[in-house]
Write an enzyme that holds these catalytic residues in place. Sequence first.
Site, short mmCIF file in Angstrom:
data_model
loop_
_atom_site.label_atom_id
_atom_site.label_comp_id
_atom_site.label_asym_id
_atom_site.label_seq_id
_atom_site.Cartn_x
_atom_site.Cartn_y
_atom_site.Cartn_z
N LYS A 112 0.83 -1.21 0.00
CA LYS A 112 0.00 0.00 0.00
C LYS A 112 0.86 1.25 0.00
O LYS A 112 0.54 2.23 -0.67
CB LYS A 112 -0.93 0.02 1.22
CG LYS A 112 -2.06 -0.99 1.13
CD LYS A 112 -3.02 -0.83 2.31
CE LYS A 112 -3.99 -1.99 2.41
NZ LYS A 112 -4.76 -1.95 3.66
N LYS A 195 -4.64 -11.20 -6.89
CA LYS A 195 -5.77 -11.30 -5.97
C LYS A 195 -6.90 -10.36 -6.40
O LYS A 195 -6.63 -9.22 -6.76
CB LYS A 195 -5.30 -10.91 -4.56
CG LYS A 195 -6.35 -11.01 -3.48
CD LYS A 195 -5.83 -10.50 -2.14
CE LYS A 195 -5.75 -8.99 -2.12
NZ LYS A 195 -5.54 -8.43 -0.75
N LYS A 198 -10.78 -4.94 -3.92
CA LYS A 198 -11.57 -3.72 -4.06
C LYS A 198 -10.73 -2.57 -4.57
O LYS A 198 -11.23 -1.65 -5.18
CB LYS A 198 -12.16 -3.32 -2.69
CG LYS A 198 -13.32 -4.18 -2.26
CD LYS A 198 -13.83 -3.77 -0.87
CE LYS A 198 -13.10 -4.51 0.22
NZ LYS A 198 -13.80 -4.53 1.53
P1 TYM Z 1 -10.62 -6.59 3.83
O1 TYM Z 1 -11.81 -5.69 3.95
O2 TYM Z 1 -9.54 -6.20 2.94
O3 TYM Z 1 -11.08 -8.03 3.42
C1 TYM Z 1 -12.12 -8.69 4.13
C2 TYM Z 1 -11.91 -10.19 4.10
O4 TYM Z 1 -11.97 -10.70 2.77
C3 TYM Z 1 -10.82 -11.48 2.50
N1 TYM Z 1 -10.47 -11.32 1.08
C4 TYM Z 1 -10.29 -12.34 0.22
N2 TYM Z 1 -10.39 -13.67 0.38
C5 TYM Z 1 -10.17 -14.44 -0.72
N3 TYM Z 1 -9.86 -13.94 -1.94
C6 TYM Z 1 -9.77 -12.60 -2.13
N4 TYM Z 1 -9.49 -12.12 -3.35
C7 TYM Z 1 -9.99 -11.73 -1.03
N5 TYM Z 1 -9.98 -10.39 -0.88
C8 TYM Z 1 -10.27 -10.16 0.42
C9 TYM Z 1 -9.75 -10.93 3.42
O5 TYM Z 1 -8.73 -11.86 3.66
C10 TYM Z 1 -10.55 -10.61 4.67
O6 TYM Z 1 -10.72 -11.77 5.46
N6 TYM Z 1 -7.56 -6.22 7.72
C11 TYM Z 1 -8.80 -6.86 7.33
C12 TYM Z 1 -9.97 -6.33 8.13
C13 TYM Z 1 -9.85 -6.48 9.60
C14 TYM Z 1 -9.88 -7.69 10.35
C15 TYM Z 1 -9.74 -7.31 11.70
C16 TYM Z 1 -10.02 -9.02 10.00
C17 TYM Z 1 -9.70 -5.47 10.51
N7 TYM Z 1 -9.63 -5.96 11.76
C18 TYM Z 1 -9.74 -8.25 12.73
C19 TYM Z 1 -10.01 -9.98 11.04
C20 TYM Z 1 -9.87 -9.59 12.37
C21 TYM Z 1 -9.00 -6.57 5.86
O7 TYM Z 1 -8.16 -6.02 5.22
O8 TYM Z 1 -10.15 -6.89 5.33
#
Ligand code: TYM
Length: 332
Positions: A112, A195, A198
């Site tokens: 990032k 991957k 968003k």
């Molecule tokens: P975020 O919003 O980027 O993604 C949310 C969840 O979706 C999964 N994910 C995927 N899984 C499979 N293939 C993909 N292409 C893909 N893109 C996204 C992510 O692995 C995630 O599980 N940091 C976290 C948010 C967070 C969090 C937490 C998670 C904040 N605090 C505490 C667990 C526990 C995140 O970036 O989510």
Amino acid sequence: KTRLYSGMQPSAESLQIGNYIGALLNWKSLQQTHDAFFSIVDLHAITVAQDPALLRENTRRTAAQYIAAGIDPSESTLYVQSHVAAHAQLAWVLNTITGFGEAGRMTQFKDKSARHGHDGTTVGLFAYPTLMAADILLYDAEIVPVGEDQRQHIELTRDLATRFNTRFGETFVVPEASIQKETAKIYDLQNPTAKMSKSAESHAGIIWMLDEPSVTAKKIMRAVTDADGGIVFDRENKPGVANLLTIYSVMAERSIASLEDEYAGRGYGDLKKGLAEVVTGTFGPIRERVLELLDDPAELDRLLAQNADRAASVADATLAKAYDRVGLLPRV
Ligand code: TYM
């Protein structure tokens, strides 16, 4: 019941199919057997620039998508991160036991910050993982269901929990990541070695949960495959087809082998048509339900407030314990 924690960023109008498969689907099945907390991590979302009005709207929309996809806000605690002040407060304490180098080694931070440049890279972005650790540790969560891209952040959370416990006495539960091997990474339809995300530059290869079914079908029909023609699962040599088969298999609850059998000797067009039907068959009704929920934002807000109260009662107790352990003078 075992405690479970997970969350997603409200960083777009719609979740994408990677979020659904990599996270939401697992959440939905785990919520029945676990004491589950699911947050919408708006404080994480603002680590990159957001339009304030849009962020507010996307936060509600993300909540509606959790519910429409099957997260039950009376079974699980579904709330907005910024509604529970303890997250930011514990994150600060964790910042003070996190090494600069340690945080700098996080690959998501490296990616990032490369994208945002020196001046666009904020201290908030750097501290993203310590806030995430605070999320998890506040709830004594034992398991954290996420996609593969979050593995390193959970490793850091474990390190921080252990370090705190060693330095200040037993305080936090050391959590474990729960990552479904086959579905932990869904790839971009136009770029099937990257991957699905968003924040990708082009949205042509992203399946959004809230896209109209006709748009979703079109994107699937245009997915990149290869010139070879065989419908077999081969991640190395046929990443596009492997990705389509993975998505198909999860969404239709069928094995990859049975799909290979069904489509043996047929063309990619047939495979894509079948997949489009399965995906729109699942997302169509979810989309309808989301639109219904968004029709009554006051009810949604009320539900989120109730759930935030439930979350705060757990989080505040853990925060008080952690504050006490590090020697902050209690306010009488
Ligand atoms: P975020 O919003 O980027 O993604 C949310 C969840 O979706 C999964 N994910 C995927 N899984 C499979 N293939 C993909 N292409 C893909 N893109 C996204 C992510 O692995 C995630 O599980 N940091 C976290 C948010 C967070 C969090 C937490 C998670 C904040 N605090 C505490 C667990 C526990 C995140 O970036 O989510």
